[in-house]
Structures are given as structure tokens and as C-alpha cells.
Design an enzyme around this catalytic site. Structure first.
Site, PDB file in Angstrom:
ATOM      1  N   SER A  80       4.819 104.098   5.944  1.00 31.04           N
ATOM      2  CA  SER A  80       5.963 103.413   5.350  1.00 31.04           C
ATOM      3  C   SER A  80       5.673 101.927   5.227  1.00 31.04           C
ATOM      4  CB  SER A  80       7.217 103.677   6.193  1.00 31.04           C
ATOM      5  OG  SER A  80       8.370 103.269   5.497  1.00 31.04           O
ATOM      6  N   ASN A  81       6.692 101.119   5.085  1.00 31.80           N
ATOM      7  CA  ASN A  81       6.521  99.661   4.982  1.00 31.80           C
ATOM      8  C   ASN A  81       7.781  98.991   5.526  1.00 31.80           C
ATOM      9  OD1 ASN A  81       8.487  99.050   2.709  1.00 31.80           O
ATOM     10  ND2 ASN A  81       7.243 100.643   1.764  1.00 31.80           N
ATOM     11  N   PRO A  82       7.710  97.676   5.794  1.00 33.10           N
ATOM     12  CA  PRO A  82       8.854  97.037   6.473  1.00 33.10           C
ATOM     13  C   PRO A  82      10.011  96.580   5.572  1.00 33.10           C
ATOM     14  CG  PRO A  82       6.969  95.548   6.423  1.00 33.10           C
ATOM     15  CD  PRO A  82       6.584  96.751   5.628  1.00 33.10           C
ATOM     16  N   ALA A  83      10.161  97.154   4.378  1.00 33.78           N
ATOM     17  CA  ALA A  83      11.279  96.746   3.506  1.00 33.78           C
ATOM     18  C   ALA A  83      12.609  96.897   4.241  1.00 33.78           C
ATOM     19  CB  ALA A  83      11.281  97.583   2.234  1.00 33.78           C
ATOM     20  N   ALA A 100      10.969  99.692  -2.194  1.00 31.25           N
ATOM     21  CA  ALA A 100       9.532  99.537  -1.914  1.00 31.25           C
ATOM     22  C   ALA A 100       8.961 100.943  -1.747  1.00 31.25           C
ATOM     23  CB  ALA A 100       9.343  98.700  -0.658  1.00 31.25           C
TER      24      ALA A 100
END
Ligand code: CTP
Length: 212
Positions: free
Chosen positions: A21-24, A88
Site C-alpha cells: 500500500s502507500n501512506p495516502a 493513490a
């Protein structure tokens, strides 16, 4: 107007307990949705996993993966006036999700496959009276890369952002709003709150123009 806003990250599971995942934070999309609702629009919010309070009066659809997000956006898009794609989306997902927790091992390779480009897919089906707005997150050559995305994804507007602004509550890096007709607004230093207000104003201006 019917306005569809996507936000947050997507999660691409490797096994039942691990994901890419990503930190959006989803915050900008959330502010845009809240502002649009306040202005009396019919707002649809498709959101990946993030910690945002519920939006009153907004039809919210929670999704996890990019494939799920695409399914929901694809369903809603034909009846929308506007799509604002702040999500994102993970560009890849594991080729295979293990049904069991993967056991510890010294070294291994995870095979990834590309996720669909949701924005490119739906904007390819855009009608003349629909407005499609995307975002571009760049480490370098912000304007050049964002212009290329604007063209390739057939967008009306793109908001170009540096990675410096990603996953934070403050925008300290450069931000530009680019239009398909070449117009550009420098939003550097604008808060997410201010960007969301401006974006709704631009959407309303566009609607007035298409109605004339
Ligand atoms: N986007 C999308 N589906 C994807 C990837 C991105 O719909 N699989 C959308 C994002 O929501 C954003 C825009 O496309 O509005 C640009 O996303 P960005 O991450 O900046 O670029 P990518 O298209 O992923 O290209 P790259 O990672 O190579 O910069």
C-alpha cells in the site's frame, strides 16, 4: 451536479495478513467531497482504507483494492458530471494472493502484475459534457510529467504535486493546476483546504460554461 470523488490508498494483499500500500491519508479527497456537499452537489465518495470520519449526506463506498475501486468507479461514472480522482491507486498487485499466511523464509521473490489504470480507463469513455480531473505525483520534472499524464489519460485538469506533499497534512512542496487548454495556476503553498475550495469553484465555472 453529480460529482464522484475517489480518495485514499488501495491495498493489494499478498496473503491474509500482509499487503502492499502507500501512506495516502485521503484528506484532500475528503475535503473536496465535504465542500462539494456543502455547495449542494450530489456527492459520491469511493474511498480506500483510511481513517476519515463519515461524511454526512455523501454516498460513501469503501473499497480495498484497485480492482474493487475500478469496479465502483466504472459503475458510477456514466451518470456523473464530474470525476475527481485523488486516490493513490497502487500500480501493482501480487500476481497471486496466498490463501494462507506465508511462512518465514530467508529470501524470496514476490511477483507483481500491473493494476488497471482506472483514470485512463474511464476517461476513455468520457462524454462531451463530463469533466475529468486527475492528480500527478512526481519526484522530478513535475510539470513535464504532469502534462504528459494530462494528455495520455485524456484529462481536462490535472493537479501536479511533488512527493514532498504526499501523506502529510501540510503542503510545503510545489503544486500546479494544469488545464488541457494550456492554462496553469500555481497552487504552491496552498493548504489542502484552500485547494479543495478552488477546485469546487473551477468545477462550478466549467458547469456554467457548458450550460451556456
Ligand atoms: N491512477 C489510476 N489508476 C492507477 C494509477 C493511477 O486511476 N492504477 C490515477 C491517480 O488517481 C491519479 C493519476 O492516475 O489521479 C496519476 O497517478 P500517479 O500516481 O501520479 O501516476 P501513475 O499514472 O501511477 O504513473 P507513475 O506512477 O508512473 O507516475
Amino acid at each position: 451536479m453529480n460529482i464522484l470523488i475517489t480518495a485514499g490508498p488501495t491495498r493489494e494483499f499478498i496473503d491474509p495478513v500482509r499487503f502492499i500500500s502507500n501512506p495516502a491519508t485521503g484528506r484532500l479527497g475528503y475535503l473536496i467531497a465535504r465542500k462539494a456537499k456543502k455547495k449542494g452537489h450530489n456527492v459520491f465518495f469511493v474511498v480506500g482504507p483510511c481513517h476519515l470520519p463519515p461524511l454526512k449526506g455523501v454516498k460513501t463506498i469503501e473499497v480495498v483494492s484497485a480492482v474493487e475501486m475500478k469496479r465502483e468507479v466504472e459503475k458510477l461514472f456514466p451518470s456523473m458530471d464530474v470525476l475527481v480522482m485523488t486516490a493513490a491507486v497502487s500500480d501493482w498487485r501480487p500476481a497471486k494472493k496466498s490463501s494462507k499466511k506465508i511462512k518465514i523464509k530467508k529470501r524470496w521473490t514476490l511477483k507483481l502484475v500491473p493494476n488497471p489504470d482506472i483514470l485512463k480507463f474511464v476517461s476513455g469513455k468520457k462524454r462531451k459534457n463530463q469533466l475529468v480531473i486527475g492528480f500527478a505525483l512526481e519526484s522530478t520534472s513535475i510539470l513535464k510529467n504532469a502534462r504528459e499524464k494530462l494528455r495520455k489519460k485524456k484529462l481536462d485538469i490535472i493537479i501536479a504535486n511533488t512527493v514532498k506533499n504526499f501523506g502529510t497534512s501540510q503542503n510545503t512542496g510545489k503544486i500546479f493546476m494544469l488545464y488541457s487548454d494550456g492554462k496553469m495556476i500555481n497552487l504552491s503553498g496552498y493548504s489542502k483546504e484552500k485547494i479543495s475550495t478552488l477546485l469546487i469553484k473551477e468545477i462550478e465555472k466549467w458547469k456554467e460554461k457548458v450550460m451556456c
